[in-house]
Scaffold this motif. Structure first.
Motif, PDB file in Angstrom:
ATOM      1  N   ASP B  12       0.828  -0.850   0.144  1.00  0.00           N
ATOM      2  CA  ASP B  12       0.029  -0.143   0.423  1.00  0.00           C
ATOM      3  C   ASP B  12       0.675   0.981  -0.250  1.00  0.00           C
ATOM      4  N   HIS B  13       1.810   1.317   0.381  1.00  0.00           N
ATOM      5  CA  HIS B  13       3.440   2.486   0.673  1.00  0.00           C
ATOM      6  C   HIS B  13       3.476   2.932  -0.697  1.00  0.00           C
ATOM      7  N   ARG B  14       3.571   1.698  -1.006  1.00  0.00           N
ATOM      8  CA  ARG B  14       3.935   1.696  -3.360  1.00  0.00           C
ATOM      9  C   ARG B  14       3.109   2.048  -3.318  1.00  0.00           C
ATOM     10  N   ARG B  15       1.910   2.346  -3.321  1.00  0.00           N
ATOM     11  CA  ARG B  15       0.740   2.333  -3.998  1.00  0.00           C
ATOM     12  C   ARG B  15       0.601   3.480  -3.965  1.00  0.00           C
ATOM     13  N   CYS B  16       0.655   3.954  -3.159  1.00  0.00           N
ATOM     14  CA  CYS B  16       0.467   5.669  -1.920  1.00  0.00           C
ATOM     15  C   CYS B  16       2.052   6.575  -2.965  1.00  0.00           C
ATOM     16  N   ASP B  17       3.255   5.686  -3.112  1.00  0.00           N
ATOM     17  CA  ASP B  17       4.035   6.833  -3.551  1.00  0.00           C
ATOM     18  C   ASP B  17       3.907   7.506  -5.179  1.00  0.00           C
ATOM     19  N   GLU B  18       3.237   6.409  -5.616  1.00  0.00           N
ATOM     20  CA  GLU B  18       3.284   6.288  -6.928  1.00  0.00           C
ATOM     21  C   GLU B  18       1.656   7.367  -7.366  1.00  0.00           C
ATOM     22  N   LEU B  19       0.945   7.819  -6.461  1.00  0.00           N
ATOM     23  CA  LEU B  19       0.094   8.549  -6.543  1.00  0.00           C
ATOM     24  C   LEU B  19       0.695  10.251  -6.201  1.00  0.00           C
ATOM     25  N   PHE B  20       1.630  10.198  -5.236  1.00  0.00           N
ATOM     26  CA  PHE B  20       2.192  10.993  -4.767  1.00  0.00           C
ATOM     27  C   PHE B  20       3.524  11.467  -5.694  1.00  0.00           C
ATOM     28  N   SER B  21       3.547  10.839  -6.281  1.00  0.00           N
ATOM     29  CA  SER B  21       5.281  11.564  -7.782  1.00  0.00           C
ATOM     30  C   SER B  21       4.419  11.943  -8.931  1.00  0.00           C
ATOM     31  N   ALA B  22       3.298  10.877  -8.719  1.00  0.00           N
ATOM     32  CA  ALA B  22       2.229  11.696 -10.217  1.00  0.00           C
ATOM     33  C   ALA B  22       1.800  13.139  -9.862  1.00  0.00           C
ATOM     34  N   ALA B  23       1.473  13.760  -8.983  1.00  0.00           N
ATOM     35  CA  ALA B  23       0.825  14.797  -8.380  1.00  0.00           C
ATOM     36  C   ALA B  23       1.830  15.841  -8.685  1.00  0.00           C
ATOM     37  N   GLU B  24       3.244  15.135  -7.786  1.00  0.00           N
ATOM     38  CA  GLU B  24       4.427  16.413  -7.701  1.00  0.00           C
ATOM     39  C   GLU B  24       4.946  16.624  -9.260  1.00  0.00           C
ATOM     40  N   ASN B  25       4.522  15.681 -10.184  1.00  0.00           N
ATOM     41  CA  ASN B  25       5.482  15.408 -11.453  1.00  0.00           C
ATOM     42  C   ASN B  25       4.124  16.792 -12.485  1.00  0.00           C
ATOM     43  N   GLN B  26       2.875  16.639 -12.238  1.00  0.00           N
ATOM     44  CA  GLN B  26       2.442  17.744 -12.862  1.00  0.00           C
ATOM     45  C   GLN B  26       2.070  18.926 -12.151  1.00  0.00           C
ATOM     46  N   VAL B  27       2.944  19.517 -11.255  1.00  0.00           N
ATOM     47  CA  VAL B  27       2.748  20.373 -10.586  1.00  0.00           C
ATOM     48  C   VAL B  27       4.419  21.281 -11.043  1.00  0.00           C
ATOM     49  N   HIS B  28       5.137  20.420 -11.611  1.00  0.00           N
ATOM     50  CA  HIS B  28       6.665  20.005 -11.595  1.00  0.00           C
ATOM     51  C   HIS B  28       6.302  21.090 -13.287  1.00  0.00           C
ATOM     52  N   ARG B  29       5.370  20.446 -13.926  1.00  0.00           N
ATOM     53  CA  ARG B  29       5.138  20.794 -15.412  1.00  0.00           C
ATOM     54  C   ARG B  29       4.349  21.456 -15.829  1.00  0.00           C
ATOM     55  N   GLY B  30       3.637  22.158 -14.590  1.00  0.00           N
ATOM     56  CA  GLY B  30       2.314  23.152 -14.566  1.00  0.00           C
ATOM     57  C   GLY B  30       1.130  22.736 -14.788  1.00  0.00           C
ATOM     58  N   ASP B  31       0.778  21.714 -15.091  1.00  0.00           N
ATOM     59  CA  ASP B  31       0.112  20.733 -15.252  1.00  0.00           C
ATOM     60  C   ASP B  31      -1.497  20.863 -14.390  1.00  0.00           C
ATOM     61  N   TRP B  32      -1.368  21.721 -13.864  1.00  0.00           N
ATOM     62  CA  TRP B  32      -2.594  21.768 -12.465  1.00  0.00           C
ATOM     63  C   TRP B  32      -3.584  21.341 -12.358  1.00  0.00           C
ATOM     64  N   ILE B  33      -4.089  21.347 -13.114  1.00  0.00           N
ATOM     65  CA  ILE B  33      -5.885  20.222 -13.400  1.00  0.00           C
ATOM     66  C   ILE B  33      -5.710  19.360 -13.018  1.00  0.00           C
ATOM     67  N   ASP B  34      -5.015  18.227 -13.316  1.00  0.00           N
ATOM     68  CA  ASP B  34      -4.348  16.955 -13.847  1.00  0.00           C
ATOM     69  C   ASP B  34      -4.087  16.894 -12.533  1.00  0.00           C
ATOM     70  N   ALA B  35      -2.968  17.616 -12.052  1.00  0.00           N
ATOM     71  CA  ALA B  35      -1.966  17.824 -10.481  1.00  0.00           C
ATOM     72  C   ALA B  35      -3.624  17.469  -9.582  1.00  0.00           C
ATOM     73  N   GLU B  36      -4.350  18.767  -9.233  1.00  0.00           N
ATOM     74  CA  GLU B  36      -5.178  18.779  -8.766  1.00  0.00           C
ATOM     75  C   GLU B  36      -6.315  17.150  -8.004  1.00  0.00           C
ATOM     76  N   LYS B  37      -6.052  17.066  -9.074  1.00  0.00           N
ATOM     77  CA  LYS B  37      -6.709  15.255  -9.266  1.00  0.00           C
ATOM     78  C   LYS B  37      -6.475  14.268  -8.729  1.00  0.00           C
ATOM     79  N   SER B  38      -4.926  14.031  -8.960  1.00  0.00           N
ATOM     80  CA  SER B  38      -4.394  13.897  -8.372  1.00  0.00           C
ATOM     81  C   SER B  38      -3.815  13.843  -6.871  1.00  0.00           C
ATOM     82  N   LEU B  39      -3.703  14.839  -6.756  1.00  0.00           N
ATOM     83  CA  LEU B  39      -3.050  15.122  -5.286  1.00  0.00           C
ATOM     84  C   LEU B  39      -4.579  14.261  -4.648  1.00  0.00           C
ATOM     85  N   ARG B  40      -6.002  14.604  -5.204  1.00  0.00           N
ATOM     86  CA  ARG B  40      -6.953  14.635  -4.546  1.00  0.00           C
ATOM     87  C   ARG B  40      -6.867  12.906  -4.275  1.00  0.00           C
ATOM     88  N   ASP B  41      -6.132  12.478  -5.010  1.00  0.00           N
ATOM     89  CA  ASP B  41      -6.408   9.939  -5.153  1.00  0.00           C
ATOM     90  C   ASP B  41      -5.269  10.097  -4.248  1.00  0.00           C
TER      91      ASP B  41
END
Lengths: 433, 150
Positions: B12-41
């Motif tokens: 379960d930790h590893r699954r959360c890690d994946e979701l964390f990185s998705a959100a951070e990568n989207q913020v890094h790219r300035g992809d705010w709409i997707d980032a909002e959803k990824s952060l929620r997940d």
């Protein structure tokens, strides 16, 4: 079990690791000053007083200094086994190691026997206290953890390194007739490929996938590599000792040494491959430092193989380059990179726990800004390249290398003390509130 | 494979890690709409993980070992520290503050990983040993009775 269970609570106070971390760059600066003072004189042979002084300022004053501080911090976390009386142990070890290292460098440079004897006593005491404390904790630790195994091998290798070092030092201080080249080979292999290398591998197996967000290391590597390296060192030592006796023994020593190189090259290659698959897109300063470390490890292995099978003694420049790659390129890079994760995090976490920590707290990148760490990264890389260059062209590069080494350590010291000053300031404002 | 708290919760930790990185990568790219959803997940998955631990694992461990002030207390405290950082991340996304988000996420990643390290190295193996016979039943309750999503 009860002790192990209780231990998660007993993270040591921030002063325990920080005193070691903030001291290490000062020894880097001291090494640079010695190099500046001696100029090309430090580069004549690896046996010169200057080369010996600088080497030990870096290995004892920088590498061992940070590694000991980090172990005090990590043993409760990774191994579930805190160090007994950690405050007292860290204070005593820190003072003895600092003074002992200065005395050793002073003893080499001045050639004064009483200074050398003082150094040996101080360092012997420092390591007896530290190894005793660490061993007490590691014996109680959970055996299954990969990292704990690496730490056990590493601390055992440190004990061997220290014994060889004390023996060599006593030879100088009391004029004992010793087999200096063989003992030195054992001392530096156990130190660099045992104590430093095995700790980096054991810890790396755990922290690279987690903090650098990579896939895990191959299972076969994490279950066997540290043990294989340790056993190879054990087999290599008598072979090296008796290498003069017959060609067969000599060749066995060379073969075992190349196997050691292979083990480290595999770890470096695996780490670089994993880092290419890291999940985070954001650049990470620690990852960049580790890349230099792993590249140096690979280069060191290749140079080692090349030097081993040459019939004549390896050239002075080649020997210097190998030492620079192992100590500075591998050891210092990896440790420097880790400091940029550990120090901001410790400051953050201890601010959380303090009354002054209420309200809006700085995050890790506000505690040590990326830009400042980035500048130090380039200074460090220049220092590495210039030092390696100076091994071949001392007249041209001895001074630039010393300046780069000094600036890099000065900048590192400024970055780390900056983090600590921020901590002290926020704490003070919280108390006065 | 035998039921194990270590395996179940580490995965379960590893699954959360994946979701964390998705959100951070989207913020890094300035992809705010997707980032909002990824952060929620990521927050959904992680808060759920915390609640499963706090509702089922920690009390069972404390009851069996009699250590209410032991490792579970620290794990609980770190959950609280992370919950504060979760709020920061949410605010940074609302304000589109890329620099501050990346600083907060660096801090969270470090806190989260050293927390996971302690759980995976010490607490989960200890729990598997201490709770031995109860583990299969405990895992079943954890899977079925996880508290409703926040």
């Amino acid at each position: 079990m009860a002790t192990a269970a209780l231990s998660l609570e007993q993270a040591p106070p921030i002063s325990v690791p920080l005193r070691f971390f903030l001291t290490a760059p000062l020894f880097g600066i001291t090494a640079a000053l010695v190099l500046l003072a001696l100029g090309t004189g430090a580069w004549t042979t690896r046996w010169s007083a200057g080369a010996l002084a600088v080497t030990h300022l870096m290995t004892l004053g920088f590498l061992a200094m940070v590694m000991i501080g980090a172990l005090m911090q990590m043993l409760p976390v990774v191994a579930g086994a805190p160090v007994a009386r950690v405050r007292a142990v860290s204070r005593v070890v820190h003072v003895l190691l600092s003074l002992g290292t200065l005395a050793l460098a002073g003893g080499f440079l001045s050639g004064k026997v009483p200074v050398l004897r003082l150094a040996l006593v101080l360092l012997a005491l420092a390591f007896i206290v530290f190894i005793g404390a660490a061993a007490g904790s590691l014996v109680r630790a959970r055996a299954a953890a990969v990292t704990v195994r690496g730490m056990r091998y590493s601390v055992t290798a440190l004990a061997v390194t220290v014994c060889m070092g004390l023996l060599l030092g006593s030879g100088l201080a009391w004029h004992w007739p010793l087999a200096v080249p063989e003992l030195t080979a054992l001392h530096l292999f156990w130190g660099l490929l045992g104590w430093v290398g095995l700790l980096v591998i054991g810890v790396g197996f755990q922290v690279v996938p987690m903090f650098q967000t990579t896939p895990p290391y191959p299972r076969i590597m994490t279950s066997h590599l540290t043990r294989l390296i340790f056993v190879t060192l054990l087999l290599w030592s008598p072979a090296k000792w008796f290498a003069g006796h017959s060609l067969l023994v000599h060749d066995s020593a060379a073969t075992l040494a190349s196997l050691l190189g292979l083990g480290y090259a595999l770890f470096a290659a695996a780490t670089l491959a994993l880092q290419r698959r890291r999940r985070r897109e954001m650049p990470d300063i620690t990852v960049r430092f580790w890349r230099i470390g792993m590249a140096s490890l690979l280069a060191g292995a290749v140079l080692g193989w090349a030097g081993l099978w040459e019939s004549k003694a390896a050239s002075t420049s080649l020997e210097f380059t190998w030492g620079i790659l192992a100590i500075f390129g591998f050891g210092v890079s990896v440790i420097n990179g880790m400091l940029y994760k550990i120090v901001p995090f410790l400051v953050w976490v201890h601010l959380q726990a303090n009354p002054g920590g209420r309200g809006k707290l700085p995050n890790m990148k506000e505690i040590v800004p990326d830009r400042r760490a980035g500048i130090q990264f380039w200074l460090h890389l220049s220092a590495l390249l210039l030092l390696a260059g100076a091994a071949w062209m001392p007249r041209l590069l001895a001074y630039p290398a010393a300046v780069a080494l000094g600036s890099s350590n000065l900048f590192l010291w400024a970055n780390l003390t900056g983090a600590y000053r921020l901590y002290a300031r926020i704490l003070a404002s919280g108390i006065s509130r | 494979m035998a039921d194990s708290i270590y395996i179940e919760l580490s995965m379960d930790h590893r699954r959360c890690d994946e979701l964390f990185s998705a959100a951070e990568n989207q913020v890094h790219r300035g992809d705010w709409i997707d980032a909002e959803k990824s952060l929620r997940d990521f927050l959904d998955a992680t808060l759920r993980h915390f609640e499963v631990e706090e509702t089922f694992l920690f009390p069972a461990f404390e009851a069996r070992t009699g250590q209410a002030m032991g490792p579970t207390r620290i794990m609980h405290l770190e959950h609280q520290q992370m919950r504060v950082l979760f709020k920061d991340l949410g605010q940074d996304i609302e304000r589109r503050d890329r620099g501050h988000y990346l600083g907060s996420s660096e801090t969270l990643l470090t806190l989260l990983q050293q927390h996971n390290l302690k759980e995976e190295q010490v607490l989960y193996p200890l729990s598997d040993r201490a709770l031995a016979g109860e583990v299969p039943e405990l895992l079943q309750r954890m899977r079925a009775g996880g508290p409703p999503r926040p």
